[in-house]
Motif scaffolding. Sequence first.
Motif, PDB file in Angstrom:
ATOM      1  N   GLY A 280      -0.833   8.640  21.694  1.00 31.42           N
ATOM      2  CA  GLY A 280      -1.209   7.938  20.468  1.00 31.42           C
ATOM      3  C   GLY A 280      -2.216   6.838  20.731  1.00 31.42           C
ATOM      4  N   ILE A 281      -1.987   6.076  21.776  1.00 27.65           N
ATOM      5  CA  ILE A 281      -2.924   5.003  22.141  1.00 27.65           C
ATOM      6  C   ILE A 281      -4.279   5.599  22.500  1.00 27.65           C
ATOM      7  CG2 ILE A 281      -3.406   3.209  23.871  1.00 27.65           C
ATOM      8  CD1 ILE A 281      -1.242   2.424  21.816  1.00 27.65           C
ATOM      9  N   ALA A 282      -4.260   6.690  23.266  1.00 28.52           N
ATOM     10  CA  ALA A 282      -5.512   7.318  23.705  1.00 28.52           C
ATOM     11  C   ALA A 282      -6.282   7.946  22.551  1.00 28.52           C
ATOM     12  CB  ALA A 282      -5.219   8.377  24.769  1.00 28.52           C
ATOM     13  N   SER A 283      -5.599   8.268  21.455  1.00 25.28           N
ATOM     14  CA  SER A 283      -6.274   8.930  20.338  1.00 25.28           C
ATOM     15  C   SER A 283      -7.138   7.972  19.532  1.00 25.28           C
ATOM     16  CB  SER A 283      -5.248   9.604  19.419  1.00 25.28           C
ATOM     17  OG  SER A 283      -4.521   8.631  18.682  1.00 25.28           O
ATOM     18  N   GLY A 284      -6.993   6.676  19.786  1.00 27.01           N
ATOM     19  CA  GLY A 284      -7.837   5.704  19.097  1.00 27.01           C
ATOM     20  C   GLY A 284      -7.137   5.041  17.934  1.00 27.01           C
ATOM     21  N   SER A 285      -7.863   4.188  17.284  1.00 29.02           N
ATOM     22  CA  SER A 285      -7.332   3.402  16.176  1.00 29.02           C
ATOM     23  C   SER A 285      -7.059   4.283  14.956  1.00 29.02           C
ATOM     24  CB  SER A 285      -8.329   2.308  15.789  1.00 29.02           C
ATOM     25  OG  SER A 285      -7.883   1.641  14.625  1.00 29.02           O
ATOM     26  N   ALA A 286      -6.024   3.934  14.244  1.00 28.49           N
ATOM     27  CA  ALA A 286      -5.707   4.633  12.998  1.00 28.49           C
ATOM     28  C   ALA A 286      -6.516   4.051  11.852  1.00 28.49           C
ATOM     29  CB  ALA A 286      -4.219   4.503  12.695  1.00 28.49           C
ATOM     30  N   GLY A 287      -7.251   3.000  12.129  1.00 27.80           N
ATOM     31  CA  GLY A 287      -8.051   2.360  11.097  1.00 27.80           C
ATOM     32  C   GLY A 287      -7.292   1.215  10.455  1.00 27.80           C
ATOM     33  N   GLU A 288      -7.879   0.676   9.423  1.00 33.59           N
ATOM     34  CA  GLU A 288      -7.252  -0.432   8.699  1.00 33.59           C
ATOM     35  C   GLU A 288      -6.009   0.048   7.956  1.00 33.59           C
ATOM     36  OE1 GLU A 288      -8.021  -3.836   8.341  1.00 33.59           O
ATOM     37  OE2 GLU A 288      -9.280  -3.437  10.086  1.00 33.59           O
ATOM     38  N   VAL A 289      -5.002  -0.795   7.934  1.00 34.77           N
ATOM     39  CA  VAL A 289      -3.768  -0.468   7.221  1.00 34.77           C
ATOM     40  C   VAL A 289      -3.640  -1.433   6.045  1.00 34.77           C
ATOM     41  CG1 VAL A 289      -1.258  -0.316   7.382  1.00 34.77           C
ATOM     42  CG2 VAL A 289      -2.675   0.372   9.317  1.00 34.77           C
ATOM     43  N   ASP A 290      -3.489  -0.873   4.856  1.00 32.21           N
ATOM     44  CA  ASP A 290      -3.309  -1.665   3.640  1.00 32.21           C
ATOM     45  C   ASP A 290      -1.809  -1.822   3.425  1.00 32.21           C
ATOM     46  OD1 ASP A 290      -3.199  -2.797   1.149  1.00 32.21           O
ATOM     47  OD2 ASP A 290      -4.496  -1.295   0.191  1.00 32.21           O
ATOM     48  N   LEU A 291      -1.233  -2.914   3.974  1.00 31.48           N
ATOM     49  CA  LEU A 291       0.214  -3.101   3.910  1.00 31.48           C
ATOM     50  C   LEU A 291       0.767  -3.166   2.489  1.00 31.48           C
ATOM     51  CD1 LEU A 291       0.944  -5.436   6.948  1.00 31.48           C
ATOM     52  CD2 LEU A 291       1.420  -3.011   6.699  1.00 31.48           C
ATOM     53  N   PRO A 292       0.145  -3.881   1.568  1.00 29.02           N
ATOM     54  CA  PRO A 292       0.681  -3.886   0.199  1.00 29.02           C
ATOM     55  C   PRO A 292       0.731  -2.477  -0.405  1.00 29.02           C
ATOM     56  CG  PRO A 292      -0.828  -5.719   0.478  1.00 29.02           C
ATOM     57  CD  PRO A 292      -0.944  -4.867   1.712  1.00 29.02           C
ATOM     58  N   ALA A 293      -0.301  -1.676  -0.181  1.00 31.17           N
ATOM     59  CA  ALA A 293      -0.310  -0.310  -0.712  1.00 31.17           C
ATOM     60  C   ALA A 293       0.748   0.540  -0.019  1.00 31.17           C
ATOM     61  CB  ALA A 293      -1.691   0.311  -0.527  1.00 31.17           C
ATOM     62  N   LEU A 294       0.912   0.326   1.272  1.00 31.87           N
ATOM     63  CA  LEU A 294       1.917   1.062   2.030  1.00 31.87           C
ATOM     64  C   LEU A 294       3.324   0.732   1.535  1.00 31.87           C
ATOM     65  CD1 LEU A 294       2.088   3.048   4.390  1.00 31.87           C
ATOM     66  CD2 LEU A 294       2.269   1.088   5.922  1.00 31.87           C
ATOM     67  N   ARG A 295       3.572  -0.553   1.283  1.00 31.20           N
ATOM     68  CA  ARG A 295       4.882  -0.973   0.751  1.00 31.20           C
ATOM     69  C   ARG A 295       5.119  -0.370  -0.640  1.00 31.20           C
ATOM     70  NH1 ARG A 295       3.285  -6.319   2.212  1.00 31.20           N
ATOM     71  NH2 ARG A 295       3.940  -6.694   4.333  1.00 31.20           N
ATOM     72  N   ALA A 296       4.103  -0.402  -1.488  1.00 29.62           N
ATOM     73  CA  ALA A 296       4.236   0.151  -2.835  1.00 29.62           C
ATOM     74  C   ALA A 296       4.532   1.639  -2.774  1.00 29.62           C
ATOM     75  CB  ALA A 296       2.957  -0.110  -3.627  1.00 29.62           C
ATOM     76  N   GLU A 297       3.878   2.344  -1.884  1.00 28.76           N
ATOM     77  CA  GLU A 297       4.132   3.777  -1.728  1.00 28.76           C
ATOM     78  C   GLU A 297       5.554   4.033  -1.244  1.00 28.76           C
ATOM     79  OE1 GLU A 297       2.690   7.488   1.070  1.00 28.76           O
ATOM     80  OE2 GLU A 297       1.301   5.822   0.784  1.00 28.76           O
ATOM     81  N   ALA A 298       6.021   3.230  -0.300  1.00 31.17           N
ATOM     82  CA  ALA A 298       7.384   3.395   0.215  1.00 31.17           C
ATOM     83  C   ALA A 298       8.409   3.114  -0.867  1.00 31.17           C
ATOM     84  CB  ALA A 298       7.602   2.457   1.414  1.00 31.17           C
ATOM     85  N   ARG A 299       8.161   2.071  -1.671  1.00 29.76           N
ATOM     86  CA  ARG A 299       9.084   1.759  -2.780  1.00 29.76           C
ATOM     87  C   ARG A 299       9.105   2.880  -3.816  1.00 29.76           C
ATOM     88  NH1 ARG A 299       6.853  -3.880  -2.295  1.00 29.76           N
ATOM     89  NH2 ARG A 299       8.479  -5.010  -1.161  1.00 29.76           N
ATOM     90  N   ALA A 300       7.944   3.442  -4.101  1.00 28.54           N
ATOM     91  CA  ALA A 300       7.868   4.551  -5.079  1.00 28.54           C
ATOM     92  C   ALA A 300       8.635   5.774  -4.558  1.00 28.54           C
ATOM     93  CB  ALA A 300       6.408   4.903  -5.350  1.00 28.54           C
ATOM     94  N   ARG A 301       8.491   6.067  -3.287  1.00 30.48           N
ATOM     95  CA  ARG A 301       9.231   7.196  -2.720  1.00 30.48           C
ATOM     96  C   ARG A 301      10.724   6.963  -2.753  1.00 30.48           C
ATOM     97  NH1 ARG A 301       5.987   8.976   2.777  1.00 30.48           N
ATOM     98  NH2 ARG A 301       4.056   9.601   1.745  1.00 30.48           N
ATOM     99  N   ALA A 302      11.155   5.735  -2.406  1.00 34.77           N
ATOM    100  CA  ALA A 302      12.571   5.414  -2.427  1.00 34.77           C
ATOM    101  C   ALA A 302      13.126   5.501  -3.848  1.00 34.77           C
ATOM    102  CB  ALA A 302      12.801   4.011  -1.852  1.00 34.77           C
ATOM    103  N   LYS A 303      12.347   5.018  -4.823  1.00 37.75           N
ATOM    104  CA  LYS A 303      12.778   5.057  -6.219  1.00 37.75           C
ATOM    105  C   LYS A 303      12.887   6.499  -6.710  1.00 37.75           C
ATOM    106  CE  LYS A 303      11.788   2.951 -10.661  1.00 37.75           C
ATOM    107  NZ  LYS A 303      10.879   2.081 -11.417  1.00 37.75           N
ATOM    108  N   ALA A 304      11.962   7.347  -6.273  1.00 42.82           N
ATOM    109  CA  ALA A 304      11.966   8.757  -6.684  1.00 42.82           C
ATOM    110  C   ALA A 304      13.185   9.496  -6.147  1.00 42.82           C
ATOM    111  CB  ALA A 304      10.690   9.436  -6.229  1.00 42.82           C
ATOM    112  N   LYS A 305      13.682   9.088  -4.986  1.00 39.37           N
ATOM    113  CA  LYS A 305      14.868   9.724  -4.390  1.00 39.37           C
ATOM    114  C   LYS A 305      16.152   9.352  -5.128  1.00 39.37           C
ATOM    115  CE  LYS A 305      13.173  10.366   0.280  1.00 39.37           C
ATOM    116  NZ  LYS A 305      13.368  10.054   1.695  1.00 39.37           N
ATOM    117  N   ASN A 306      16.153   8.190  -5.769  1.00 36.56           N
ATOM    118  CA  ASN A 306      17.357   7.731  -6.477  1.00 36.56           C
ATOM    119  C   ASN A 306      17.388   8.234  -7.845  1.00 36.56           C
ATOM    120  OD1 ASN A 306      18.210   6.276  -4.276  1.00 36.56           O
ATOM    121  ND2 ASN A 306      17.119   4.451  -4.894  1.00 36.56           N
TER     122      ASN A 306
END
Length: 89
Positions: free
Chosen positions: A63-89
């Motif tokens: 994973g380290i050798a494959s290079g950077s994953a790029g910029e991470v948008d944490l607020p968008a990532l959190r919102a996506e995780a919350r939406a997925r969790a809400k969809a499961k309930n």
Amino acid sequence: MANVEKVSVALTGEQVAALKAAVESGEYATTSEIVREAIRDWQLKRDLRQEDVRRLRQLWDEGIASGSAGEVDLPALRAEARARAKAKN
């Protein structure tokens, strides 16, 4: 059994009773047989754990050798995780 060495192990009364019960029931011939089997099981689990760690390190390095994953948008990532969790309930 070649090169047998005796060791002393401290066990609880409950553990000793369980060993003796297994011998008395005919599951095992001796308490030593039970302990040897337990050690073989422990060795196998230890080997498997070490292989898991080796594999995780390999994946980490890949994973380290494959290079950077790029910029991470944490607020968008959190919102996506919350939406997925809400969809499961």
